[in-house]
Design a protein around this motif. Structure first.
Motif, PDB file in Angstrom:
ATOM      1  N   VAL A   1       0.837  -1.201   0.000  1.00 35.44           N
ATOM      2  CA  VAL A   1       0.000   0.000   0.000  1.00 35.44           C
ATOM      3  C   VAL A   1       0.874   1.254   0.000  1.00 35.44           C
ATOM      4  O   VAL A   1       0.592   2.231  -0.699  1.00 35.44           O
ATOM      5  N   VAL A   2       1.937   1.228   0.762  1.00 33.32           N
ATOM      6  CA  VAL A   2       2.857   2.362   0.796  1.00 33.32           C
ATOM      7  C   VAL A   2       3.528   2.537  -0.560  1.00 33.32           C
ATOM      8  O   VAL A   2       3.752   3.671  -1.020  1.00 33.32           O
ATOM      9  N   LEU A   3       3.862   1.447  -1.234  1.00 29.58           N
ATOM     10  CA  LEU A   3       4.525   1.521  -2.540  1.00 29.58           C
ATOM     11  C   LEU A   3       3.594   1.949  -3.665  1.00 29.58           C
ATOM     12  O   LEU A   3       4.069   2.341  -4.735  1.00 29.58           O
ATOM     13  N   PHE A   4       2.277   1.875  -3.452  1.00 29.14           N
ATOM     14  CA  PHE A   4       1.332   2.182  -4.528  1.00 29.14           C
ATOM     15  C   PHE A   4       1.505   3.613  -5.031  1.00 29.14           C
ATOM     16  O   PHE A   4       1.493   3.860  -6.243  1.00 29.14           O
ATOM     17  N   GLY A   5       1.643   4.561  -4.120  1.00 21.27           N
ATOM     18  CA  GLY A   5       1.818   5.945  -4.533  1.00 21.27           C
ATOM     19  C   GLY A   5       3.073   6.140  -5.360  1.00 21.27           C
ATOM     20  O   GLY A   5       3.072   6.883  -6.363  1.00 21.27           O
TER      21      GLY A   5
ATOM     22  N   VAL B   1      -3.547  12.173  -5.169  1.00 17.86           N
ATOM     23  CA  VAL B   1      -3.698  10.734  -4.971  1.00 17.86           C
ATOM     24  C   VAL B   1      -2.431  10.127  -4.368  1.00 17.86           C
ATOM     25  O   VAL B   1      -2.501   9.265  -3.480  1.00 17.86           O
ATOM     26  N   VAL B   2      -1.261  10.587  -4.807  1.00 12.86           N
ATOM     27  CA  VAL B   2      -0.005  10.063  -4.267  1.00 12.86           C
ATOM     28  C   VAL B   2       0.129  10.413  -2.789  1.00 12.86           C
ATOM     29  O   VAL B   2       0.482   9.559  -1.958  1.00 12.86           O
ATOM     30  N   VAL B   3      -0.167  11.662  -2.440  1.00 10.56           N
ATOM     31  CA  VAL B   3      -0.087  12.068  -1.029  1.00 10.56           C
ATOM     32  C   VAL B   3      -1.096  11.285  -0.192  1.00 10.56           C
ATOM     33  O   VAL B   3      -0.780  10.822   0.919  1.00 10.56           O
TER      34      VAL B   3
ATOM     35  N   VAL C   1      -0.221   8.862   3.008  1.00  8.41           N
ATOM     36  CA  VAL C   1      -0.761   9.086   4.354  1.00  8.41           C
ATOM     37  C   VAL C   1      -1.557   7.871   4.823  1.00  8.41           C
ATOM     38  O   VAL C   1      -1.351   7.356   5.932  1.00  8.41           O
ATOM     39  N   ALA C   2      -2.478   7.418   3.970  1.00 10.12           N
ATOM     40  CA  ALA C   2      -3.295   6.262   4.351  1.00 10.12           C
ATOM     41  C   ALA C   2      -2.465   4.982   4.387  1.00 10.12           C
ATOM     42  O   ALA C   2      -2.726   4.088   5.204  1.00 10.12           O
TER      43      ALA C   2
END
Length: 289
Positions: free
Chosen positions: A214-218, A270-272, A276-277
């Protein structure tokens, strides 16, 4: 004489069966809500978009915001709101496919290295070190130069570039999981190593891996948008956000900022939000694991 001990008042009443409420962090909750709206807008793009994403109207070229075009138009008179809504589909699905490919390769390599150890672990570690030393963007551009530009090539190239990162992370958590007693218990019962890894070890890594992805998605979304901006990713007439920024760049000279700013802000937001999420989701998943 004054007593040195503080006065002890009556104990606060405790209501049975009630737990103190824990406040949820505002930023991760807002980020998750925003991402949910983005996904919903992408799914409902045919219903929400006022125009077709490829509808050209030269008489409306570079119009500002208004009733007919809420976010303005680009140089070809295409409605920016419609293009952003349809472009969300490509901009969200492509990183998902990228990470799926990288996860399959990275988790496999990391698990094998942690399980086998010895020269296998050394070989995998050296390969990942070499990949880290080699600039990721240059590696991707070399693959695109050989196999041609396009979204498929970009996804595969970036998937290979992200795989060493996931492999290193998987190896680190798999080594800790490998040392747990249940592994030796299954080995004593005669279960093979491959079967044990597939049925027990890797599934037990699922929470930590999901949070990390999930962290890598951005980062994956930003990388694909960068390739599209450079002309290596999606090609016209796609409504990909990175390509829209590249197409709207020429209009800045004419004083029209919206064609480049609207998709650029969409990418940034969307990246930020994913960062955060994603950090919050990774912490909660790791804590549960």
């Amino acid at each position: 004489m004054t007593s040195l001990h503080p006065a002890v008042g009556p104990a606060p009443a405790v209501t049975a069966g009630r737990r103190p409420r824990t406040r949820r962090p505002v930023a991760p909750t807002a980020a998750a809500g925003f991402l949910a709206l983005v996904v919903l807008a992408a799914l409902c793009a045919p219903l929400l978009a006022p125009y077709a994403p490829d509808a050209i109207d030269l008489s409306s070229s570079l119009e500002g915001t208004g009733r007919e075009h809420l976010l303005g138009t680009d140089a070809s008179g295409q409605d920016l709101l419609s293009r952003v809504l349809y472009g969300a589909r490509t901009s969200l699905i492509a990183p998902l496919l990228l990470l799926a490919l990288a996860a399959v390769l990275g988790v496999t390599l990391g698990t094998v290295a942690a399980w086998r150890g010895g020269w296998v672990d050394t070989l995998v570690s050296r390969i990942t070190d070499v990949m880290y030393a080699f600039p990721g963007l240059l590696f991707v551009v070399l693959i695109i130069a050989v196999f041609g530009s396009g979204i498929t090539t970009s996804v595969i190239a970036l998937g290979l570039a992200f795989a060493p990162t996931i492999a290193k992370y998987t190896r680190s958590i798999a080594l800790a999981e490998r040392a747990k007693p249940y592994v030796d218990a299954y080995l004593v019962q005669g279960m093979g190593g491959a079967r044990l890894c597939v049925r027990h070890l890797v599934p037990n890594l699922g929470r930590s891996l999901a949070g990390y992805l999930v962290v890598l998605f951005g980062e994956a979304l930003m990388s694909l948008a960068t390739l599209s901006y450079l002309g290596f990713g999606t090609q016209p007439p796609s409504s990909d956000w990175g390509l829209m920024v590249q197409e709207g760049q020429a209009a800045i000279v004419q004083g029209a900022l919206l064609p480049a700013m609207v998709p650029g802000c969409a990418v940034a937001a969307v990246v930020v939000a994913f960062n955060v999420a994603g950090v919050r989701a990774a912490d909660r998943l790791s804590a549960k694991g």
